[in-house]
Design a protein around this motif. Structure first.
Motif, PDB file in Angstrom:
ATOM      1  N   GLN A  46       0.826  -1.201   0.000  1.00 22.62           N
ATOM      2  CA  GLN A  46       0.000   0.000   0.000  1.00 22.62           C
ATOM      3  C   GLN A  46       0.866   1.260   0.000  1.00 22.62           C
ATOM      4  O   GLN A  46       0.598   2.207  -0.740  1.00 22.62           O
ATOM      5  CB  GLN A  46      -0.917  -0.024   1.219  1.00 22.62           C
ATOM      6  N   ARG A  47       1.932   1.274   0.797  1.00 23.52           N
ATOM      7  CA  ARG A  47       2.825   2.434   0.838  1.00 23.52           C
ATOM      8  C   ARG A  47       3.522   2.641  -0.511  1.00 23.52           C
ATOM      9  O   ARG A  47       3.685   3.759  -0.971  1.00 23.52           O
ATOM     10  CB  ARG A  47       3.886   2.294   1.936  1.00 23.52           C
ATOM     11  N   GLN A  50       1.038   4.174  -2.897  1.00 21.32           N
ATOM     12  CA  GLN A  50       0.755   5.573  -2.563  1.00 21.32           C
ATOM     13  C   GLN A  50       1.879   6.499  -3.011  1.00 21.32           C
ATOM     14  O   GLN A  50       1.632   7.590  -3.521  1.00 21.32           O
ATOM     15  CB  GLN A  50       0.555   5.735  -1.054  1.00 21.32           C
TER      16      GLN A  50
END
Length: 182
Positions: A46-47, A50
């Motif tokens: 997810q990081r 992003q």
């Protein structure tokens, strides 16, 4: 033991719920990744999405590399541009920017030879990040590989920032990882 022989045995064992690893000439047995392992992987993915749209963290992708296990590696994750890999079990690692390893939290993790742990993340020319759930948890950034060894290793306890230099260029704030140590 030849790598091809090991891979046939490991594939058969995995059908029985056992994972084998062959590192530094030693055969070992690993527990299957647990839910916390998956949560850490999801969090890192997810990081990455992003901070670096267009890159994808491919799970357990078989990579052809020069300096590891006679040309084959299967890290927990390989960060590469979307669409970097085609069909087949083993792909060229040319597009990979980073590899990820998440240690299992089992009785053996703290006892394993540190050289074996390092071998799991060591790759040709890629940066690496490891999430080590033993000993209270820590994140490590491995970079500047030279001759199969990382020249730069930065370790931070979970809760501190872990920076991956370019070409990845992401800073991970690892406080949430404390939740998934055990």
């Amino acid at each position: 033991m030849l790598v091809d022989e090991f891979e046939r045995i490991a594939t058969a064992a995995q059908r029985e719920g056992v994972r084998l690893e062959f590192l530094l000439g030693k055969l070992g047995v690993k527990v299957e990744p647990d839910g916390n392992h998956g949560e850490i992987f999801r969090w890192v993915m997810q990081r990455c999405l992003q901070h670096r749209p267009g890159l994808w963290l491919y799970p357990a992708r078989g990579l052809r590399v020069k300096a590891y296990r006679n040309g084959h590696a299967k890290p927990d994750g390989a960060l590469a541009p979307e669409g970097s890999f085609g069909p087949g079990e083993w792909a060229d690692a040319d597009h990979v920017l980073m590899v990820l390893e998440v240690t299992s939290y089992d009785a053996d993790t703290d006892k394993r030879d540190p050289r074996v742990r390092a071998a799991r993340i060591r790759r040709d020319r890629h940066s690496g990040i490891s999430a080590d759930r033993s000993g209270g948890g820590r994140g490590s950034s491995h970079s500047a590989p030279e001759d199969g060894v990382y020249a730069t290793l930065v370790r931070r306890p979970f809760g501190k920032s872990v920076e991956l230099p370019e070409p990845v260029g992401i800073v991970f704030e690892t406080e949430p990882l404390k939740e998934w140590i055990h």
